[in-house]
Structures are given as C-alpha cells and as structure tokens.
Write an enzyme that holds these catalytic residues in place. Structure first.
Site, short mmCIF file in Angstrom:
data_model
loop_
_atom_site.label_atom_id
_atom_site.label_comp_id
_atom_site.label_asym_id
_atom_site.label_seq_id
_atom_site.Cartn_x
_atom_site.Cartn_y
_atom_site.Cartn_z
N ASP A 64 0.86 -1.19 0.00
CA ASP A 64 0.00 0.00 0.00
C ASP A 64 0.89 1.23 0.00
OD1 ASP A 64 -1.94 2.10 0.69
OD2 ASP A 64 -3.27 0.45 1.23
N ARG A 75 -13.35 2.06 9.72
CA ARG A 75 -13.42 0.72 9.13
C ARG A 75 -12.08 0.01 9.03
NH1 ARG A 75 -13.14 4.41 5.15
NH2 ARG A 75 -12.03 3.93 3.22
N CYS A 175 -12.26 -15.51 -15.08
CA CYS A 175 -11.41 -14.70 -14.22
C CYS A 175 -12.12 -13.36 -13.98
CB CYS A 175 -10.03 -14.49 -14.85
SG CYS A 175 -10.01 -13.36 -16.26
N CYS A 189 -15.55 3.79 -2.37
CA CYS A 189 -16.44 4.17 -1.27
C CYS A 189 -16.39 5.65 -0.96
CB CYS A 189 -16.09 3.36 -0.03
SG CYS A 189 -14.34 3.23 0.29
N CYS A 267 -12.16 -13.49 -23.53
CA CYS A 267 -11.40 -12.80 -22.47
C CYS A 267 -9.92 -12.72 -22.88
CB CYS A 267 -11.52 -13.54 -21.14
SG CYS A 267 -10.55 -12.75 -19.83
ZN LIG Z 1 -10.99 -14.20 -18.12
#
Ligand SMILES: [Zn+2]
Lengths: 274, 77
Positions: A64, A75, A175, A189, A267
């Site tokens: 992060d 949260r 996926c 959010c 995909c």
């Molecule tokens: Zn896929």
C-alpha cells in the site's frame, strides 16, 4: 507429509483453530510455511492482514502507498488516532508485530500496478485483492492469471459486499476480467459510502477462504488436494468448493446470492493461457 | 405462445419469445428499478444462476421460465 513441526508455543497459540478438522496440525504446519501477498491496507486489507498474521501464516507482504487518514479509522481496524499521517504499511507493521512475533512481515510502499505486480506477487502461494479500484483489481487479476496464483477477491460498497475466489487452472471458470467484460464500474467508497462492519464482513470471508486454502496446501510439495486429485486430501475437508463463484451479500437485508462465473471465450486475460 | 414468463430479481414478468437479454433490460418501463444509470455503472446479469458476460447480452435470447438476476458490481475496499 509436511516436515515442519509445530512448537509448543504454536500448539498453545493456535489451539482453538487446531481443533478444526480443516486446520489441525497438518494444516497449521502448511499455514506456517505459507506466503501471502495482501494488496491494499484499507477496510479489507487491514483486517485480512490481522487475521492471517494472527493465524500464524509464515510470511506476508503488505502492499500500500497510502497514509492513514482520520476518515479511515471507522473501518480500517488496525489503525487508531496515533497512526494518522503514518504510512499504512508502517502502522500495520507496528500493530501486527504485537499480534504475532513469528510471522515474517514484509512491506512494499507501492501503489500496485501492472508493471510492479508481477514481481510483487512472485513466489506467493496466494494473493488477496484488498484494493479499492477497478484499475488495480484488473492488474492484480492479470498478474495472478499469468503466474497461476490463487486469488481471493473481495469488495464492498454501502451495505453490500461481494467476493470471489479465483484460480486459473485451465477449468471452465472465468477470471475477474471475464466478470467485467466491457462493464464499467463506478469507483470506490469515497462517493458511495461504506459502513465499517460491511467491508469487515467481506474481509472476514476473504481471510477465511485464504486460510482454508493455505491449510489444505502443502507449499513445499506444491500439492493442493483439489488441484491435484491424486494427492491425499485431508480427511474431513468440506471446504474449497467455492472456486469461481461470485458471492454477494447485502448486510442490511441479509440477502445472500451466489452465481457461477463461466469463462468468457473472448477474455483477453485468461483465454490466451489455456 | 404469444408471451413468455421470466423471473427478474424474483419478480415474474412477461415478454415476447426470443427477446434478447439486452433488449429486455433496456425495455423502457418494463423494470422500474433498472435505470439507464445502472446499466452504465457496473450492472451485471446472471441468467439461470450463471453470470452472462456483457458482450453476450445482445445475443442471449430469453426462454420461458428463464431466471435473471441483475446486480451491481462494486470495487471499493
Ligand atoms: Zn478471463
């Protein structure tokens, strides 16, 4: 067989989860050798990391680039007032060290992206997508498909949480890119709002699924009973039929849904790896 | 039969046979809680319990007693 022994400290520290058929001493030894990458230390990742470390995982990498803000604390349960302004990775490290001194905790103060993810997830036994935006989620999915790494995804907004466990093993399951397939998703959010315990529920589900997967996987031999049916499965394993199902729960109304996610044949992420 | 019955988010409605999922979803006024805005923002559809990729909506035709679930994908964390 697993040749990692549990110490007497392990036996007492993990005694409550050792009672579970899907953990027991073999599963705990597997968890002790496992390495997971947690991407994002927000409402999902801060709780996921707490549970993985508490459960005795061998090693985690926490990814992060953000610092703790006052608006995170409702949260993001690892953080408190004292952490405001600190890097989330550093603040998490300080907290998690107190939870379990035996887990190897590594930090990457990076925003995960398609360039750095292949190296960030390299060697991981699973990845937990605890990010908060579609761009990062797509990049995590692609990296995990490429490296055939098990991926536990969760997301939340308002009162609803959603989750899916993915493993690219040439099955007919799709996926994350199959799920999106030209769908645009409204971001995060910040605009939609989120109740702390709702994203917490998503994180708890995600951590549960990852721990059961890691417990059932002997990382030294690379054997997962389900991935390799000829391997001896754990006697009482009733879990891990959850791959490739998209779960949705509205925590306000208690409505729970699950859908299968077939591979989308065009995909660009998973269908060229078959 | 002139009309078929399908379920959408648990509500029974009727439509013409062989209506595509896309045409059905965009039929104005048919389903009041599906707005154009929702189609733009993360709308996903499962047909008979299986998620239908968005590019397939136009070519997937509805049959009698099909069950659709429409939901919104979220990405926050
Ligand atoms: Zn896929």
């Amino acid at each position: 067989m697993n040749n990692v022994d549990l110490s007497s400290d392990d036996i007492s520290r993990y005694s409550r989860q050792l009672l579970l058929d899907d953990i027991d001493e073999t599963g705990q030894a597997n968890i002790k050798q496992a390495y997971a990458v947690v991407i994002g230390l927000g409402g999902l990742g801060s709780l996921v990391a707490r549970y993985l470390v508490g459960a005795g995982i061998g090693k985690v990498l926490l990814v992060d680039s953000d610092t703790v803000e006052k608006s995170n604390i409702h949260r993001q349960v690892l953080f408190n007032q004292d952490h405001i302004g600190q890097h989330k990775t550093q603040a998490s490290y300080a907290q998690l060290r107190l939870v379990n001194p035996y887990t190897q905790i590594e930090l990457a103060e990076n925003q995960a992206n398609s360039s750095n993810l292949p190296s960030l997830i390299s060697g991981a036994h699973c990845v937990l997508d605890c990010s908060d935006n579609i761009t990062t989620r797509k990049a995590i999915n692609a990296a995990c498909v490429n490296q055939r790494t098990a991926l536990f995804i969760a997301a939340a907004s308002q009162y609803s949480w959603q989750a899916i466990n993915l493993r690219c093993n040439g099955s007919d399951s799709g996926c994350y890119a199959c799920l999106l397939a030209q769908t645009t998703v409204q971001e995060d959010c910040m605009s939609q709002g989120i109740l702390g315990p709702v994203v917490g529920m998503a994180a708890c589900f995600q951590a549960t699924q990852a721990l059961l997967y890691l417990a059932s996987t002997n990382v030294e031999s690379g054997v997962n009973p389900e991935a390799n049916p000829s391997a001896e499965p754990k006697a009482n394993s009733e879990t891990q039929n959850t791959w490739g199902k998209y779960y949705i729960m509205n925590a306000a109304t208690a409505q729970f849904q699950s859908f299968s996610l077939p591979a989308y044949k065009h995909c660009e992420v998973c269908q060229c790896h078959k | 039969m002139s009309q078929i019955s399908i379920s959408i988010n648990g509500t029974q409605v009727t439509c013409a046979p062989n209506t595509s999922v896309l045409a059905f979803l965009t039929t104005q006024g048919l389903i009041q809680d599906i707005s154009q805005d929702m189609i733009q923002n993360g709308m996903a559809v499962a047909k008979n319990g299986s998620i239908l990729a968005k590019p397939l909506w136009a070519n997937s035709s509805l049959q009698h007693n099909d069950k659709l679930d429409v939901f919104t994908l979220v990405a926050g964390g």
